[in-house]
Scaffold this motif. Structure first.
Motif, PDB file in Angstrom:
ATOM      1  N   LEU A 145       0.825  -1.205   0.000  1.00  0.00           N
ATOM      2  CA  LEU A 145       0.000   0.000   0.000  1.00  0.00           C
ATOM      3  C   LEU A 145       0.860   1.255   0.000  1.00  0.00           C
ATOM      4  O   LEU A 145       0.580   2.232  -0.704  1.00  0.00           O
ATOM      5  N   ALA A 146       1.923   1.211   0.792  1.00  0.00           N
ATOM      6  CA  ALA A 146       2.825   2.368   0.860  1.00  0.00           C
ATOM      7  C   ALA A 146       3.506   2.614  -0.478  1.00  0.00           C
ATOM      8  O   ALA A 146       3.795   3.773  -0.832  1.00  0.00           O
ATOM      9  N   SER A 147       3.762   1.545  -1.237  1.00  0.00           N
ATOM     10  CA  SER A 147       4.397   1.710  -2.548  1.00  0.00           C
ATOM     11  C   SER A 147       3.443   2.330  -3.566  1.00  0.00           C
ATOM     12  O   SER A 147       3.882   2.882  -4.572  1.00  0.00           O
ATOM     13  N   ILE A 148       2.137   2.233  -3.309  1.00  0.00           N
ATOM     14  CA  ILE A 148       1.152   2.815  -4.228  1.00  0.00           C
ATOM     15  C   ILE A 148       0.923   4.286  -3.931  1.00  0.00           C
ATOM     16  O   ILE A 148       1.042   5.148  -4.806  1.00  0.00           O
ATOM     17  N   ASN A 149       0.581   4.584  -2.667  1.00  0.00           N
ATOM     18  CA  ASN A 149       0.348   5.982  -2.285  1.00  0.00           C
ATOM     19  C   ASN A 149       0.522   6.117  -0.780  1.00  0.00           C
ATOM     20  O   ASN A 149      -0.204   5.490  -0.005  1.00  0.00           O
ATOM     21  N   ILE A 150       1.476   6.931  -0.377  1.00  0.00           N
ATOM     22  CA  ILE A 150       1.802   7.062   1.041  1.00  0.00           C
ATOM     23  C   ILE A 150       0.706   7.776   1.817  1.00  0.00           C
ATOM     24  O   ILE A 150       0.491   7.516   3.004  1.00  0.00           O
ATOM     25  N   LYS A 151      -0.014   8.686   1.159  1.00  0.00           N
ATOM     26  CA  LYS A 151      -1.073   9.437   1.846  1.00  0.00           C
ATOM     27  C   LYS A 151      -2.184   8.499   2.319  1.00  0.00           C
ATOM     28  O   LYS A 151      -2.649   8.574   3.459  1.00  0.00           O
ATOM     29  N   LEU A 152      -2.603   7.630   1.407  1.00  0.00           N
ATOM     30  CA  LEU A 152      -3.661   6.682   1.764  1.00  0.00           C
ATOM     31  C   LEU A 152      -3.194   5.709   2.846  1.00  0.00           C
ATOM     32  O   LEU A 152      -3.947   5.363   3.754  1.00  0.00           O
ATOM     33  N   THR A 153      -1.943   5.288   2.739  1.00  0.00           N
ATOM     34  CA  THR A 153      -1.400   4.339   3.709  1.00  0.00           C
ATOM     35  C   THR A 153      -1.329   4.954   5.097  1.00  0.00           C
ATOM     36  O   THR A 153      -1.666   4.297   6.104  1.00  0.00           O
ATOM     37  N   LEU A 154      -0.875   6.194   5.179  1.00  0.00           N
ATOM     38  CA  LEU A 154      -0.798   6.878   6.475  1.00  0.00           C
ATOM     39  C   LEU A 154      -2.176   7.026   7.105  1.00  0.00           C
ATOM     40  O   LEU A 154      -2.318   6.947   8.329  1.00  0.00           O
ATOM     41  N   MET A 155      -3.177   7.218   6.258  1.00  0.00           N
ATOM     42  CA  MET A 155      -4.547   7.331   6.773  1.00  0.00           C
ATOM     43  C   MET A 155      -4.982   6.028   7.444  1.00  0.00           C
ATOM     44  O   MET A 155      -5.619   6.021   8.502  1.00  0.00           O
ATOM     45  N   MET A 156      -4.594   4.888   6.835  1.00  0.00           N
ATOM     46  CA  MET A 156      -4.937   3.599   7.432  1.00  0.00           C
ATOM     47  C   MET A 156      -4.108   3.324   8.686  1.00  0.00           C
ATOM     48  O   MET A 156      -4.605   2.805   9.677  1.00  0.00           O
ATOM     49  N   LEU A 157      -2.826   3.672   8.636  1.00  0.00           N
ATOM     50  CA  LEU A 157      -1.948   3.438   9.780  1.00  0.00           C
ATOM     51  C   LEU A 157      -2.354   4.224  11.011  1.00  0.00           C
ATOM     52  O   LEU A 157      -2.010   3.865  12.136  1.00  0.00           O
ATOM     53  N   ALA A 158      -3.093   5.302  10.809  1.00  0.00           N
ATOM     54  CA  ALA A 158      -3.510   6.125  11.944  1.00  0.00           C
ATOM     55  C   ALA A 158      -4.565   5.428  12.797  1.00  0.00           C
ATOM     56  O   ALA A 158      -4.762   5.775  13.963  1.00  0.00           O
ATOM     57  N   VAL A 159      -5.239   4.429  12.202  1.00  0.00           N
ATOM     58  CA  VAL A 159      -6.365   3.809  12.908  1.00  0.00           C
ATOM     59  C   VAL A 159      -6.136   2.327  13.202  1.00  0.00           C
ATOM     60  O   VAL A 159      -6.400   1.859  14.314  1.00  0.00           O
ATOM     61  N   VAL A 160      -5.624   1.575  12.226  1.00  0.00           N
ATOM     62  CA  VAL A 160      -5.529   0.114  12.349  1.00  0.00           C
ATOM     63  C   VAL A 160      -4.726  -0.343  13.573  1.00  0.00           C
ATOM     64  O   VAL A 160      -5.156  -1.260  14.283  1.00  0.00           O
ATOM     65  N   PRO A 161      -3.540   0.256  13.877  1.00  0.00           N
ATOM     66  CA  PRO A 161      -2.806  -0.196  15.069  1.00  0.00           C
ATOM     67  C   PRO A 161      -3.604  -0.049  16.361  1.00  0.00           C
ATOM     68  O   PRO A 161      -3.516  -0.907  17.243  1.00  0.00           O
ATOM     69  N   LEU A 162      -4.386   1.017  16.471  1.00  0.00           N
ATOM     70  CA  LEU A 162      -5.208   1.202  17.672  1.00  0.00           C
ATOM     71  C   LEU A 162      -6.248   0.090  17.792  1.00  0.00           C
ATOM     72  O   LEU A 162      -6.482  -0.435  18.883  1.00  0.00           O
ATOM     73  N   VAL A 163      -6.830  -0.259  16.658  1.00  0.00           N
ATOM     74  CA  VAL A 163      -7.805  -1.346  16.663  1.00  0.00           C
ATOM     75  C   VAL A 163      -7.127  -2.669  17.010  1.00  0.00           C
ATOM     76  O   VAL A 163      -7.680  -3.500  17.738  1.00  0.00           O
ATOM     77  N   GLY A 164      -5.901  -2.870  16.514  1.00  0.00           N
ATOM     78  CA  GLY A 164      -5.167  -4.095  16.812  1.00  0.00           C
ATOM     79  C   GLY A 164      -4.859  -4.246  18.293  1.00  0.00           C
ATOM     80  O   GLY A 164      -5.002  -5.326  18.865  1.00  0.00           O
ATOM     81  N   VAL A 165      -4.442  -3.160  18.937  1.00  0.00           N
ATOM     82  CA  VAL A 165      -4.167  -3.195  20.380  1.00  0.00           C
ATOM     83  C   VAL A 165      -5.439  -3.519  21.159  1.00  0.00           C
ATOM     84  O   VAL A 165      -5.434  -4.328  22.089  1.00  0.00           O
TER      85      VAL A 165
END
Length: 323
Positions: A145-165
């Motif tokens: 995902l990061a190789s495609i578009n970093i903006k979209l990836t950062l948007m996902m990274l802002a939420v998914v780790p919190l859900v994982g914890v």
């Protein structure tokens, strides 16, 4: 601890892990090639489309072959290993002193040999492999995902780790109730075995209704604890749906905006959506798999507690019948 009973079957587990990795890699390649195939429409290149479509079919064939060997090897390893565990457990139980059996119920011991080992069997055969596969898909998807578009990836990274914890914390909480249900079921099974073994005494004292009432109370306890645990799992599923898949909707919307602005192609958007689906589906499933692994850990601990009991010294030579 389980591996000490694998003997010469350990290599099957490690080769199975290799096929698991290959299965995950081919799964990660699929969205990439799908995006490239979609972009052939913009490029109007039929020969490239044919080549990519053939590559996709090749990927599917490879994935099916890798999946077969992965499942076959894990099942082979598990069945041989648990056969050794069952034999070791039974052999140790038979050699334990009578003081041990005075403190333990036969039904509980029977449940440990059957229910707990079945739980371990399911985990080694399927759950661990699926957990690792989903984990690889999540990590690999984020990298791609990061190789495609970093903006979209950062948007996902802002939420998914919190859900994982939150998923890990909730999984530990659910484990408490899963273990309680297993204990309650084992106790109810012991009631059945005790009453059946002593059925002549039950009949002699006309205690049929007493035994039925005792079993009914225990079954009701099992139902109450199981329903409570089910409600918690339901809350957890709702949490995953709202947070994770809501995030995916937002990310896809943002991807459409970027595609309209010309920052990514339609094929890249499709690829991003597929990888986002991988992340969402894997993150939702990995929590349930984690709970199953926790239940198996509890079952393993109980089995090895029995294996750790010190047996009596018995005649090491089997008794032979002389003709």
């Amino acid at each position: 601890l389980i591996f000490q009973y694998a003997n010469n079957h350990r290599w099957k587990f490690y080769i199975g892990l290799l096929f698991l990795l290959l299965t995950s890699v081919t799964a990660l390649a699929f969205p990439k090639f799908m995006g490239m195939l979609i972009d052939c429409v913009k490029n109007k290149d039929a020969s490239q489309a044919n080549f990519i479509a053939g590559s996709l079919m090749g990927i599917l064939v490879l994935q099916s072959v890798f999946s077969f060997f992965r499942i076959s090897l894990f099942v082979n390893f598990t069945e041989n290993t648990l056969a050794n565990v069952r034999l070791a457990l039974y052999s140790n139980l038979v050699k334990l002193p009578m003081s041990f059996f005075a403190q333990k119920q036969v039904g509980e011991l029977n449940s440990r040999i059957s229910t707990d080992i079945t739980q371990i069997q399911d985990t080694l055969t399927t759950t661990i492999a699926e957990f690792l596969r989903q984990f690889i898909l999540i990590i690999g998807s984020f990298i791609l995902l990061a190789s495609i578009n970093i903006k979209l990836t950062l948007m996902m990274l802002a939420v998914v780790p919190l859900v994982g914890v939150a998923a890990v914390i909730f999984g530990k909480f659910i484990r408490k109730y899963s273990k309680t249900v297993q204990d309650e079921v084992a106790e109810s099974q012991s009631i059945v075995i005790e009453s059946m073994q002593g059925i002549s005494i039950v009949k002699a004292f006309a205690n049929e209704w007493y035994e039925i009432a005792r079993y009914k109370r225990k079954i009701n306890d099992v139902v109450k604890v199981a329903i409570k645990g089910g409600n918690y799992r339901g809350f957890f599923a709702s949490f995953i749906i709202i947070c994770l898949f809501g995030t995916i909707v937002g990310v896809v919307w943002y991807g459409v905006i970027l595609s309209i602005a010309g920052e990514i192609t339609v094929g890249q958007l499709i690829t991003f959506i597929l990888y986002s689906t991988y992340v969402g589906a894997s993150s939702g499933g990995i929590a349930e798999l984690y709970t199953q692994i926790q239940k198996a850990i509890g079952a393993t601990e109980r089995v090895f507690e029995l294996l750790g009991e010190k047996p009596e010294k018995i005649n090491s030579n089997p008794v032979t019948t002389q003709k």
